[in-house]
Scaffold this active site. Structure first.
Site, mmCIF file in Angstrom:
data_model
loop_
_atom_site.group_PDB
_atom_site.id
_atom_site.type_symbol
_atom_site.label_atom_id
_atom_site.label_comp_id
_atom_site.label_asym_id
_atom_site.label_seq_id
_atom_site.Cartn_x
_atom_site.Cartn_y
_atom_site.Cartn_z
ATOM 1 N N CYS A 70 0.849 -1.177 -0.154
ATOM 2 C CA CYS A 70 -0.052 -0.101 -0.071
ATOM 3 C C CYS A 70 0.883 1.300 0.088
ATOM 4 C CB CYS A 70 -0.950 0.282 1.257
ATOM 5 S SG CYS A 70 -1.694 1.543 1.315
ATOM 6 N N CYS A 177 -0.536 3.894 -7.088
ATOM 7 C CA CYS A 177 -1.742 3.320 -6.069
ATOM 8 C C CYS A 177 -1.785 1.799 -6.478
ATOM 9 C CB CYS A 177 -3.108 3.960 -5.987
ATOM 10 S SG CYS A 177 -4.317 2.790 -5.012
#
Length: 261
Positions: A70, A177
């Site tokens: 992440c 992302c």
């Protein structure tokens, strides 16, 4: 070999699939935080506390390395995770691939969450690694959430909206992302201009998986015929991959869930 990955949701799938392709024999521990997702809107302190809890749940399974799958958690929690777990457990963060993207000459677009776009963190990466190449920061409103829930209409809407913000002369897109890597080809299709050279896409999953192997002194063995086990932890408890994960090839690759050896 056992490698753990952590995230609030299914953004870790891209890196997990990359590990699986490099080392089919590796056991994988996927530690998620469904009770706390999404992490993006949380304060850095709250996010860090949740990330530490998810990481410690994974660490209890004695992996040889932990991948923070992440970008947002890497920004806010990597230091705390390393202080808590290293040197016993190497912790590998996920950073947007700005440096290799800029090496191609650009212009470059960084697709990222609205919270990351324009942030001091991303600005610092551009300053340090873009090497003078033009970089456009593109906020992708709602894309990570749409990918997380495999909402196909919402994915299309968010991708088209971000593509409209992407300059026409861009030659390279950085997927800032981890969720975006699950829909990379849809992003390519939206940004590619028919009169231009094929668009170059840069994700982080492959580099992160390779770095995890380097940290533990292991070599890629993609031809290995054996298949490692997969353990899924949902807030520390054994579970199954969330159903939306199976909408993606990366999730289907990891579908067989069994207790780690």
């Amino acid at each position: 070999m056992k490698i753990a990955l952590m995230d609030s949701g299914i953004g870790l799938l891209a890196a997990a699939a990359a590990v699986r392709r490099l080392r089919p024999d590796a056991d994988l521990v996927l530690s998620l935080d469904p009770a706390g997702m999404p992490w993006g809107p949380r304060t850095p302190e709250d996010l860090t506390a949740r990330a530490v809890a998810v990481a410690e749940a994974a660490a209890a399974h004695d992996p040889e390395a932990l991948i923070v799958g992440c970008n947002t958690a890497t920004v806010h929690a990597l230091t705390a995770l390393r202080e808590r777990l290293e040197p016993d457990l190497p912790v590998i963060g996920t950073v947007p691939a700005i440096k290799p993207a800029a090496a191609g000459g650009g212009p470059v677009a960084i697709w990222a969450t609205p919270a990351t776009t324009g942030s001091p963190y991303q600005q610092g990466l551009i300053r340090d690694f873009a090497d003078g190449v033009p970089v456009a920061e593109v906020p992708c409103w709602g894309l990570a959430e749409a990918v997380e829930h495999a909402n196909q209409a919402a994915i299309d809407e968010a991708v088209l909206a971000a593509a409209a913000l992407t300059p026409d002369d861009v030659t390279t897109v950085v997927l800032g992302c981890t969720h975006y890597e699950l829909v990379a080809e849809r992003i390519r299709g939206a940004v590619q201009r028919p009169d231009r050279a094929p668009l170059v896409m840069h994700g982080s999953a492959g580099a992160v998986a390779a770095q995890a192997l380097r940290r533990i002194g292991a070599r890629p063995e993609p031809e290995d015929a054996s298949e490692g086990a997969v353990t899924v932890l949902l807030n520390g408890q054994p579970g199954l991959l969330p159903p939306p994960a199976l909408a993606y090839a990366e999730g289907r690759l990891l579908q067989a869930v069994s207790p780690a050896r």
